[in-house]
Design a protein around this motif. Sequence first.
Motif, PDB file in Angstrom:
ATOM      1  N   UNK A 110       0.707  -1.577   0.072  1.00  0.00           N
ATOM      2  CA  UNK A 110      -0.077   0.170   0.098  1.00  0.00           C
ATOM      3  C   UNK A 110       0.868   1.142   0.460  1.00  0.00           C
ATOM      4  N   UNK A 111       2.324   0.764   0.310  1.00  0.00           N
ATOM      5  CA  UNK A 111       2.666   1.772   0.554  1.00  0.00           C
ATOM      6  C   UNK A 111       3.784   2.376  -0.753  1.00  0.00           C
ATOM      7  N   UNK A 112       3.658   4.077  -1.309  1.00  0.00           N
ATOM      8  CA  UNK A 112       3.820   4.814  -2.929  1.00  0.00           C
ATOM      9  C   UNK A 112       5.733   4.573  -3.218  1.00  0.00           C
ATOM     10  N   UNK A 113       5.945   5.100  -1.935  1.00  0.00           N
ATOM     11  CA  UNK A 113       6.989   6.190  -1.982  1.00  0.00           C
ATOM     12  C   UNK A 113       7.941   5.502  -0.420  1.00  0.00           C
ATOM     13  N   UNK A 114       9.171   5.185  -0.273  1.00  0.00           N
ATOM     14  CA  UNK A 114      10.516   4.981   0.424  1.00  0.00           C
ATOM     15  C   UNK A 114      11.690   5.475   0.657  1.00  0.00           C
ATOM     16  N   UNK A 115      12.003   5.644   2.163  1.00  0.00           N
ATOM     17  CA  UNK A 115      13.033   5.834   2.308  1.00  0.00           C
ATOM     18  C   UNK A 115      14.165   5.343   1.761  1.00  0.00           C
ATOM     19  N   UNK A 116      15.101   5.684   2.561  1.00  0.00           N
ATOM     20  CA  UNK A 116      16.345   5.166   1.627  1.00  0.00           C
ATOM     21  C   UNK A 116      17.016   4.400   3.562  1.00  0.00           C
ATOM     22  N   UNK A 117      16.371   4.486   4.119  1.00  0.00           N
ATOM     23  CA  UNK A 117      16.081   3.167   5.452  1.00  0.00           C
ATOM     24  C   UNK A 117      17.097   3.758   6.304  1.00  0.00           C
ATOM     25  N   UNK A 118      17.381   3.510   7.774  1.00  0.00           N
ATOM     26  CA  UNK A 118      18.547   3.995   8.842  1.00  0.00           C
ATOM     27  C   UNK A 118      18.787   2.636   9.167  1.00  0.00           C
ATOM     28  N   UNK A 119      19.911   2.178   9.578  1.00  0.00           N
ATOM     29  CA  UNK A 119      20.643   1.430  10.739  1.00  0.00           C
ATOM     30  C   UNK A 119      20.170   1.791  12.181  1.00  0.00           C
ATOM     31  N   UNK A 120      19.726   0.516  13.070  1.00  0.00           N
ATOM     32  CA  UNK A 120      19.520   0.542  14.138  1.00  0.00           C
ATOM     33  C   UNK A 120      20.101  -0.965  14.504  1.00  0.00           C
ATOM     34  N   UNK A 121      20.686  -0.680  15.319  1.00  0.00           N
ATOM     35  CA  UNK A 121      21.411  -2.534  16.218  1.00  0.00           C
ATOM     36  C   UNK A 121      21.580  -1.838  17.400  1.00  0.00           C
ATOM     37  N   UNK A 122      21.218  -3.079  18.128  1.00  0.00           N
ATOM     38  CA  UNK A 122      20.851  -3.104  19.319  1.00  0.00           C
ATOM     39  C   UNK A 122      21.782  -4.675  20.246  1.00  0.00           C
ATOM     40  N   UNK A 123      22.507  -4.131  20.533  1.00  0.00           N
ATOM     41  CA  UNK A 123      23.858  -5.261  21.354  1.00  0.00           C
ATOM     42  C   UNK A 123      22.847  -5.465  22.956  1.00  0.00           C
TER      43      UNK A 123
END
Length: 124
Positions: A110-123
């Motif tokens: 249903x989503x027409x547009x997307x961003x480039x993404x951002x990394x989330x890392x949980x140690x």
Amino acid sequence: QVQLVESGGGLVQAGDSLRLSCAAFGRTFSSVVMGWFRQVPGKEGEFVAAINWSGHSTRYADSVKGRFAISRDNAKNTVYLQMNSLTPGDTAVYYCGASNTIYASSYYGDYNYWGQGTQVTVSS
């Protein structure tokens, strides 16, 4: 056209919090549904949260319900994802999307547009 730019990702420890932001440029932001999805390499993308145009209707994946909160500021053309009590299982690239639907959809199609993404890392 809508251009989306995510920010706020990073490396944190289990139990910490992060707030992701997604700034929208282009067409009228206040008229679109916004959503957050996440993806781990080698796995299918997963719905995280969505919010309708007014902010009065939200939807969450069961895995984040009670820990994450989605919100939007239409005056700033920005949607946020507040993430609390993070666990290593939340590690992923987080993407925001914009949808022309009228409801807070959990379906990526249903989503027409997307961003480039951002990394989330949980140690741990």
